[in-house]
Motif scaffolding. Structure first.
Motif, short mmCIF file in Angstrom:
data_model
loop_
_atom_site.label_atom_id
_atom_site.label_comp_id
_atom_site.label_asym_id
_atom_site.label_seq_id
_atom_site.Cartn_x
_atom_site.Cartn_y
_atom_site.Cartn_z
N SER A 278 38.64 92.70 36.32
CA SER A 278 38.65 92.67 34.86
C SER A 278 38.60 94.09 34.31
O SER A 278 38.04 95.01 34.92
CB SER A 278 37.44 91.88 34.35
OG SER A 278 37.29 92.07 32.97
N SER A 279 39.19 94.26 33.11
CA SER A 279 39.21 95.59 32.51
C SER A 279 37.81 96.08 32.16
O SER A 279 37.59 97.27 31.97
CB SER A 279 40.07 95.56 31.24
OG SER A 279 39.54 94.64 30.32
N SER A 280 36.84 95.18 32.05
CA SER A 280 35.48 95.58 31.69
C SER A 280 34.58 95.81 32.90
O SER A 280 33.40 96.10 32.73
CB SER A 280 34.86 94.50 30.79
OG SER A 280 34.78 93.29 31.51
N ALA A 281 35.13 95.69 34.08
CA ALA A 281 34.30 95.76 35.28
C ALA A 281 33.87 97.17 35.64
O ALA A 281 33.01 97.35 36.49
CB ALA A 281 35.05 95.14 36.46
N THR A 282 34.44 98.17 34.97
CA THR A 282 34.16 99.54 35.35
C THR A 282 33.05 100.18 34.55
O THR A 282 32.68 101.32 34.81
CB THR A 282 35.42 100.40 35.18
OG1 THR A 282 35.86 100.31 33.82
CG2 THR A 282 36.54 99.89 36.09
N ASN A 283 32.50 99.49 33.56
CA ASN A 283 31.47 100.13 32.74
C ASN A 283 30.11 99.50 32.97
O ASN A 283 29.97 98.49 33.67
CB ASN A 283 31.85 100.07 31.24
CG ASN A 283 32.07 98.65 30.78
OD1 ASN A 283 31.21 97.80 30.99
ND2 ASN A 283 33.23 98.38 30.19
N ALA A 284 29.11 100.09 32.36
CA ALA A 284 27.73 99.65 32.61
C ALA A 284 27.47 98.25 32.12
O ALA A 284 26.71 97.50 32.73
CB ALA A 284 26.77 100.63 31.91
N LEU A 285 28.11 97.87 31.01
CA LEU A 285 27.88 96.55 30.48
C LEU A 285 28.39 95.48 31.43
O LEU A 285 27.71 94.48 31.69
CB LEU A 285 28.55 96.40 29.11
CG LEU A 285 28.36 95.04 28.42
CD1 LEU A 285 26.88 94.76 28.23
CD2 LEU A 285 29.08 95.01 27.11
N ALA A 286 29.59 95.68 31.95
CA ALA A 286 30.14 94.69 32.89
C ALA A 286 29.28 94.61 34.14
O ALA A 286 29.10 93.53 34.71
CB ALA A 286 31.57 95.07 33.26
N ASN B 82 35.78 93.27 24.30
CA ASN B 82 35.75 93.94 23.01
C ASN B 82 34.61 94.95 22.94
O ASN B 82 34.78 96.07 22.44
CB ASN B 82 35.61 92.92 21.87
CG ASN B 82 36.92 92.26 21.52
OD1 ASN B 82 37.80 92.13 22.37
ND2 ASN B 82 37.07 91.84 20.28
N ILE B 83 33.44 94.55 23.42
CA ILE B 83 32.30 95.48 23.42
C ILE B 83 32.61 96.69 24.28
O ILE B 83 32.33 97.84 23.92
CB ILE B 83 31.03 94.77 23.92
CG1 ILE B 83 30.57 93.72 22.90
CG2 ILE B 83 29.91 95.77 24.17
CD1 ILE B 83 29.38 92.92 23.35
N SER B 84 33.22 96.47 25.42
CA SER B 84 33.54 97.57 26.33
C SER B 84 34.55 98.53 25.72
O SER B 84 34.55 99.72 26.04
CB SER B 84 34.11 97.00 27.64
OG SER B 84 33.19 96.12 28.24
N ALA B 85 35.42 98.02 24.86
CA ALA B 85 36.41 98.86 24.19
C ALA B 85 35.91 99.37 22.83
O ALA B 85 36.69 99.94 22.07
CB ALA B 85 37.69 98.07 23.99
N ASN B 86 34.63 99.16 22.54
CA ASN B 86 34.02 99.60 21.29
C ASN B 86 34.67 98.94 20.07
O ASN B 86 34.81 99.53 19.01
CB ASN B 86 34.09 101.13 21.15
CG ASN B 86 33.09 101.65 20.14
OD1 ASN B 86 32.07 101.02 19.88
ND2 ASN B 86 33.39 102.80 19.55
N LEU B 87 35.07 97.69 20.23
CA LEU B 87 35.69 96.93 19.15
C LEU B 87 34.71 95.87 18.63
O LEU B 87 33.81 95.46 19.35
CB LEU B 87 36.96 96.24 19.64
CG LEU B 87 38.11 97.13 20.09
CD1 LEU B 87 39.21 96.29 20.73
CD2 LEU B 87 38.66 97.94 18.93
#
Length: 910
Positions: free
Chosen positions: A433-441, A462-467
């Motif tokens: 997933s595109s969000s798997a690389t950040n702290a939230l994921a 959306n959260i990971s992309a600051n949206l």
């Protein structure tokens, strides 16, 4: 030409006058404009003239109604009109470079016309009252529900109660510390908005304080005189730059309400900062035609975040001009209905308004939607003035939960909103997933490593992309589950529902299912009538599923109506199908209880209920063609009077006589059947009958014909035509109904087809006063979840053994029978859905279905996949006669499939 602003532009934005360079892709997309918008461009000159005439009339009317003293001090109507034209179209405007300050530049524009401002803007600045009505409705809901600790003495509300209803506990405040809301009107100018709000709430009592913030001394002076005349001591006029306005300078700061910044540095860009010691914020911020006049709009919008309370609302109404290329792929806009402005109209209005320093470039609205979460949005046209595009936008803080939340708390909060049920399991955020690389994921994966829903995935991305999150997450209720409205599987319906009323007999369903407080039900939405019937029995949860977004919009409207309206209004809307005040009710009462997309849909279709020459709700949707066909046939064959007599009969004997002698010969004859009834277009568009269902009808008729003519000649044994099969099926449907069910008193399903509305004596069970008492009670819809998706997709997200009842109507008829190869290998789409039903249901759980076939082929599949089959209704009696299985009798059979065992492979996978 816009309304007042806290800051005004100084100097023309020449980039908006010259056409921008366009890529081939954008050009092709932009050229897809509608005819109405194109015509508007060519009649703009006429529109301007109409504007001048209208404002002149309005000014004359306003002057007539004013006090004598005030009338003497104001310019005449003619002088006001001339002054407006001179100030807006002729007079050169000073700039900050020549006069020294931006405030002086504002005065060069507004100083000479401050006194006539309100009289000359009524026609131009559309949507202001709608915006005020929407925010007033939202605020009333928050006060009634105790959100954010709102309420207080003098607001006309008892604590936690309104109109006899008790609401939930107060959130975020200690008992007895409820407060009145604060309102900040940014760019409020003459104070017209604040006075106009009195139509919806008592401004002097409802609000603790109202701040009008504007940078023009002349406009502020007019506002001060206005509020002195009104005697509103809680309204304060502040003449200052909006970027510098802080509530702490005017309100006492409650240190207990101030917060600290986010504890997780990895989330700080999404959370923003909350400074210690600042005021808790205003519950309402409004901007009326001022954002388009602010040159430094980025800093203005940024400053609003610190002004807004955690449960606060921000509302904007303004001009705009935007192409669909800019927003099509955004999932946080709250709906895209009517947002696209055609190429020529877009560039014309930008150039036109730019000459008066009003900027219509899309970045202003885009940045607003980026910085805040969208609650509701409206895209409209000022048709009295050349269809000028304008929008109304309601938003809230981007983060709908505490800024001090830790990652696992964020996950839990989103999961509670996005996941369909405490009993359903969401879908896994995969490693790719595109969000798997950040702290939230990473936090998501560690705290909840199970299947997660589509809505949950979208929120995390959306959260990971600051949206901002999709607008579904910012609603007051979470009945409606997020869906992507741009997918082809949803757009194929062209924003139209098929069924305006449900064709399943709720009385029979109640007897067959006998729902209790522990039942978890999944059912196809259709028009939502059956869903309301199930909810009246108070099961633990009802999951309404429909692929057509408009069908779920209709259910949402019914749910919102029971939540917010008294019985007389509910009856007018859904009993009579018409309500002259529907649009007003939608904005002022229903809007807090609808998702953004459902609100947009019904606002654009309000004419269904309000058009005095229209036939109302039950002459809409795809099924209207069948109703209109009956009306046309009865007129063509001169039997309309017989139809009226049919509805006035007192006994079944009278009804049968009129039907068999007057109506049946007209409706059920070979000419009408061959020409219309048996055609593919009519069967699908008007009745929603798919080709596989037609094949089942033909097969049953062929079976009966063959068995009844076993001694006939070979020529008579040829397969009957479709027309013969459809005529026989229609006859087998209507004859038993008209012989055993009295339409005027006990069959609302056919009554509404004939009459176009229900009567007090005959209506669905959800439209009774007793039903209203049940469905309008607090918490009546807490167990409802509305899914806009395929049944298979929803079933796949449930934990095994979640459901106790699944009502799939006739949806199994739509599947293709398996090919010999699929049959041999145990494959096929129908078998896959049966297996998913087995997985989702508890042992002992039931599937209720109806079919156009007497012995549908897929019943055998259910038996092979762990179900016991029991036919509980059949139109063919043992004697070969046609019987009535329920008051609708639209289907040949009704079945209960009870799960008797888990499938081995599903047990192993679990």
């Amino acid at each position: 030409m816009g309304e007042n602003s806290a800051m005004a532009s100084h100097g023309l934005h020449m980039g908006n006058i010259s056409l921008p360079s366009l890529s081939v892709t954008r050009t092709l997309a932009d050229l897809n404009f509608n005819t109405t918008t194109t015509k508007s461009i060519f009649i703009t000159g006429v529109a301007v003239l109409a504007f001048l005439i209208t404002t002149s009339n309005y000014s004359r009317k306003t002057t007539k109604n004013e006090d004598d003293n005030e009338s003497d001090s104001n310019p005449s109507s003619l002088k006001s009109l001339l002054l407006f034209c001179y100030s807006c179209f002729i007079k050169p405007h000073a700039t900050a470079g020549t006069t020294g300050t931006q405030q002086d530049a504002l005065e060069s524009f507004y100083g000479s016309q401050a006194d006539i401002y309100d009289a000359t803007r009524g026609t131009l600045l559309k949507g202001r009252e709608d915006m005020l009505a929407l925010v007033a409705s939202q605020l009333r809901y928050k006060v009634e529900a105790g959100l954010g600790g709102l309420g207080g003495a003098g607001d006309g509300l008892e604590k936690g109660q309104r109109n006899g209803k008790t609401y939930g506990t107060v959130v975020g405040t200690e008992t007895g510390t409820r407060r009145k809301p604060i309102w900040v009107d940014v760019g409020g100018g003459t104070g017209w908005n604040i006075e106009a709000m009195a139509k919806f709430v008592d401004v002097s009592e409802f609000f603790k304080t109202v701040y009008l913030v504007d940078f023009s001394p002349s406009l502020c002076e007019v506002a001060r005189k206005r509020f002195a005349r009104l005697g509103w001591e809680n309204v304060r006029v502040i003449c200052t730059d909006a970027r510098k306005f802080r509530l702490e300078d005017y309100e006492d700061v409650d240190e207990g309400e101030s917060g600290s910044g986010p504890s997780s540095p990895s989330l700080s860009s999404w959370w923003g900062e909350t400074k210690p010691g600042r005021h808790a914020g205003a519950e309402l911020i409004t901007m009326s035609y001022s954002l388009s006049m602010m040159p430094d709009y980025f800093s203005i919008i940024d400053s609003l975040e610190s002004l807004l309370a955690p449960h606060g609302l921000i509302a904007v109404v303004d001009f705009y001009a935007q192409s669909k290329v800019d927003f099509t792929f955004r999932n946080f806009t709250g709906g895209l209905v009517n947002r696209h402005v055609g190429y020529f109209a877009r560039n014309f209005w930008r150039s036109w308004f730019d000459a008066d320093r009003v900027s219509l470039e899309p970045a202003r609205r885009d940045y607003l939607e980026y910085r805040f979460g969208t609650v509701l949005t409206v895209n409209a046209r000022n048709n009295r003035l050349g269809a000028i595009p304008y929008y109304i936008w309601l938003g809230c803080l981007k983060k709908p939960f505490s800024t001090s939340s830790l990652p696992h708390e964020i996950v839990e909060h989103i999961d509670a909103i996005a996941t369909e049920s405490p009993r359903s399991s969401p879908r896994l955020v995969g490693k790719h997933s595109s969000s798997a690389t950040n702290a939230l994921a990473f936090a998501v994966g560690r705290t909840a490593p199970e299947m997660r829903s589509k809505a949950f995935n979208t929120a995390i991305e959306n959260i990971s992309a600051n949206l901002p999150l999709p607008s579904f997450f910012y609603q007051n209720h979470h009945w409606r589950i997020y869906y992507d409205d741009q997918l082809p599987k949803h757009t194929q319906f062209n924003d139209e529902y098929i069924y305006a009323f449900t064709w399943e007999d709720s009385r029979v369903d109640r007897e067959l299912l006998n729902l209790g407080p522990d039942d978890v039900v999944l059912a196809i939405t259709s028009a939502g009538d059956n869903i309301l019937s199930y909810l009246m029995q108070s099961p633990a949860r009802v999951h309404a599923v429909d692929l057509n977004p408009a069908q779920n919009h209709l259910l949402e409207l019914k749910v919102a109506s029971f939540t917010a309206l008294d019985y007389p209004d509910v009856w007018k809307i859904f009993g009579e199908g018409k309500h002259p005040d529907f649009r007003s009710l939608l904005i002022s009462k229903l809007s807090p209880h609808l998702s953004g997309r459902a609100f947009q849909y019904w606002l654009s279709n309000a004419h269904i209920f309000t058009n005095p020459t229209g036939r109302g709700l039950y002459d809409t949707g795809g099924s209207r063609y069948a109703i209109r066909f009956f009306r046309w046939i009865s007129t063509l064959f001169f039997c309309r009077s017989a139809v009226r007599r049919l509805l006035s009969t007192r006994t079944l004997e009278e009804q049968r006589s009129i039907y068999h002698t007057k109506i049946r010969p007209c409706l059920l004859n070979r000419f009408v059947n061959g020409l219309v009834l048996s055609s593919d277009a009519f069967l699908w568009s008007a009745l929603g009958v798919p080709k596989n269902q037609v094949a089942m009808i033909e097969a049953d008729y062929h079976r009966r014909s063959t068995s009844s003519s076993s001694s006939a000649t070979p020529s008579s044994k040829e397969k009957p035509s479709r027309a013969e099969a459809i005529l026989d099926y229609t006859t087998s449907t209507l004859d038993p109904v008209l012989s055993t069910s009295h339409l005027a008193s006990d069959n609302p399903y056919y009554l509404v087809c004939v009459l176009g509305q229900y009567t007090r004596q005959c209506h669905p069970d959800y439209l009774s006063p007793a039903a209203h008492s049940i469905l309008s009670a607090p918490g009546a819809f807490d167990g409802l979840r509305i899914h806009t998706d395929e049944i298979q997709e929803v079933l796949a997200r449930f934990q095994p053994g979640t459901l106790t009842v699944a009502v799939v109507m006739d949806s199994m008829d739509w599947f293709d029978p398996p090919s010999p190869e699929e049959e041999k290998e145990g494959r096929g789409k129908a078998r896959e859905q049966v297996r998913r039903l087995n997985r989702a249901l508890k042992v002992g759980g039931k599937v209720l279905l109806r079919s156009a076939g007497v012995e549908p082929w897929y019943v055998r599949v259910f038996v092979e996949e762990g179900f016991g089959a029991r036919r509980v209704g059949c139109r063919e009696s043992e004697r070969g006669d046609q019987e009535c299985i329920d008051r609708v009798n639209m289907y040949a059979s009704c079945w209960i499939l009870e799960k008797i065992e888990d499938l081995e492979e599903l047990v192993d996978s679990a």
